[in-house]
Design a protein around this motif. Sequence first.
Motif, short mmCIF file in Angstrom:
data_model
loop_
_atom_site.label_atom_id
_atom_site.label_comp_id
_atom_site.label_asym_id
_atom_site.label_seq_id
_atom_site.Cartn_x
_atom_site.Cartn_y
_atom_site.Cartn_z
N THR A 51 63.34 89.16 -68.72
CA THR A 51 62.00 89.74 -68.89
C THR A 51 61.31 90.00 -67.56
O THR A 51 60.11 90.32 -67.53
CB THR A 51 61.12 88.79 -69.73
N GLY A 52 62.03 89.84 -66.45
CA GLY A 52 61.43 90.06 -65.14
C GLY A 52 61.24 88.75 -64.40
O GLY A 52 61.78 87.72 -64.79
N ASP A 53 60.46 88.79 -63.33
CA ASP A 53 60.25 87.57 -62.55
C ASP A 53 59.25 86.66 -63.25
O ASP A 53 58.41 87.11 -64.03
CB ASP A 53 59.75 87.94 -61.15
N PRO A 54 59.33 85.34 -62.99
CA PRO A 54 58.47 84.38 -63.69
C PRO A 54 56.98 84.59 -63.47
O PRO A 54 56.18 84.37 -64.38
CB PRO A 54 58.92 83.02 -63.11
N ILE A 55 56.57 85.02 -62.28
CA ILE A 55 55.15 85.18 -62.00
C ILE A 55 54.56 86.34 -62.80
O ILE A 55 53.47 86.23 -63.37
CB ILE A 55 54.92 85.39 -60.48
N THR A 56 55.27 87.45 -62.86
CA THR A 56 54.80 88.58 -63.67
C THR A 56 54.75 88.21 -65.14
O THR A 56 53.82 88.59 -65.86
CB THR A 56 55.72 89.80 -63.47
N ALA A 57 55.75 87.43 -65.60
CA ALA A 57 55.77 87.01 -67.01
C ALA A 57 54.58 86.11 -67.33
O ALA A 57 53.99 86.21 -68.40
CB ALA A 57 57.07 86.27 -67.31
N ALA A 58 54.20 85.22 -66.38
CA ALA A 58 53.13 84.27 -66.64
C ALA A 58 51.75 84.84 -66.36
O ALA A 58 50.79 84.55 -67.08
CB ALA A 58 53.35 83.01 -65.79
N LEU A 59 51.63 85.67 -65.31
CA LEU A 59 50.31 86.11 -64.86
C LEU A 59 50.07 87.61 -65.02
O LEU A 59 48.99 88.10 -64.68
CB LEU A 59 50.09 85.72 -63.39
N GLY A 60 51.07 88.33 -65.52
CA GLY A 60 50.91 89.77 -65.69
C GLY A 60 49.75 90.10 -66.62
O GLY A 60 49.63 89.53 -67.70
N GLY A 61 48.87 90.99 -66.18
CA GLY A 61 47.70 91.34 -66.96
C GLY A 61 46.49 90.48 -66.65
O GLY A 61 45.37 90.81 -67.07
N ARG A 62 46.68 89.39 -65.92
CA ARG A 62 45.57 88.52 -65.57
C ARG A 62 45.10 88.74 -64.13
O ARG A 62 44.00 88.33 -63.78
CB ARG A 62 45.97 87.05 -65.74
N LEU A 63 45.97 89.32 -63.31
CA LEU A 63 45.64 89.57 -61.91
C LEU A 63 45.73 91.06 -61.62
O LEU A 63 46.52 91.78 -62.27
CB LEU A 63 46.62 88.82 -60.99
N PRO A 64 44.96 91.54 -60.65
CA PRO A 64 45.12 92.93 -60.20
C PRO A 64 46.54 93.15 -59.69
O PRO A 64 47.21 92.21 -59.24
CB PRO A 64 44.09 93.07 -59.08
N ALA A 65 46.98 94.42 -59.75
CA ALA A 65 48.37 94.73 -59.40
C ALA A 65 48.71 94.31 -57.97
O ALA A 65 49.81 93.81 -57.71
CB ALA A 65 48.62 96.23 -59.57
N ASP A 66 47.77 94.51 -57.00
CA ASP A 66 48.08 94.17 -55.62
C ASP A 66 48.21 92.66 -55.43
O ASP A 66 49.10 92.18 -54.70
CB ASP A 66 47.00 94.74 -54.68
N GLN A 67 47.34 91.87 -56.10
CA GLN A 67 47.44 90.41 -56.00
C GLN A 67 48.71 89.89 -56.66
O GLN A 67 49.35 88.97 -56.15
CB GLN A 67 46.21 89.76 -56.63
#
Length: 358
Positions: A51-67
């Motif tokens: 499903t991709g990298d763990p950070i994107t899976a956990a925080l995707g949609g919660r942080l701006p794209a650059d952060q």
Amino acid sequence: MAVDVLAADPVATRPKSSGGGLWRYILIRLVLIIPTVLILITLVFFLMRVTGDPITAALGGRLPADQLAQRVHEAGYDRPVLIQYFEYLANILHGDFGTTITDGQKVTTVLLTYGSATLELAIYALIVAFAVSIPLGLVAAHRRDKWQDASLRIMAILAYATPIFFVGLLLKLVFSVWLGWMPVSGRASTQTELLMSGVSTPTGIYLLDAIRLGNGPAILDVLWHAILPALALGLLTAGIFLRLIRTNVIGTLGQQYVTSGRSRGVSEYRLVTKHAFRPALIPIITVMGLQIALLLAGAILTETTFEWKGIGFMLSEYLKARDFVAVQGIVVMIALIVAVTNFIVDIVAAMIDPRVRY
């Protein structure tokens, strides 16, 4: 002339093997742990990357794209997957299972903090399993093909076929909600939890910590909270053990040394509980390693149902938070525990089972 019962007992007459053969067997079993664990680590690692990298899976949609991109880069998840894999293997060899994304804890810290709770629950469940399965398995074998045997076999099938979460909810509904006898959830009451916080160098096993405090009400409170979770998890294993004990005791009751003992006037109770039961324990010990894996898997549902804050409970929480670093580390650690437990059980079985050759 009748054959002496003990002399004909296959456990008592087990031929002794050479010490060198035993050590060779131990070494082979130890070496086999490495590919087993490596395969599981590899499967878990790459499945977590589907499903991709763990950070994107956990925080995707919660942080701006650059952060989000910055966090991914800092963690090194934008590098080739194979490089990440070999780095992860190297970290495991140094005892580093990663850092959780949601709360920033070392996975090893999570395991040490909550692992004792799961260990305590597993011990309670094994006590329930043996307390239920041994006497009922002996009764089923002794009353073979009679109504007692049929009833116990049905009970055993229901015990291990019924989902743990359903058993847990049913126990809570009856004993906590309807009758009001048992606590609904948790490992102890709030008052006992506060007392536990005063223990110097706590073990995390509440019963031991309560005993160290020397507080009788706290000990009873901890045991009272453990009854329903231990029943829910222990009955699953009891169903499997009951059928194993029944089958193997029936087999040993037909052996020559048991027939000889019966002809010499040895009581039926002694024949069943000692001479037939002892050899029947060998398969139980042999499958114990598999049952540890079953207990750990069942602990996830049991701990979630009763809010018993152990490794299973935390694993479900991290899954809901999509914290794949934490999930990956916990699953790998559970795999290591199961592999080592199976290794120990294999050695014990080899030492007591006359059918194992090394």
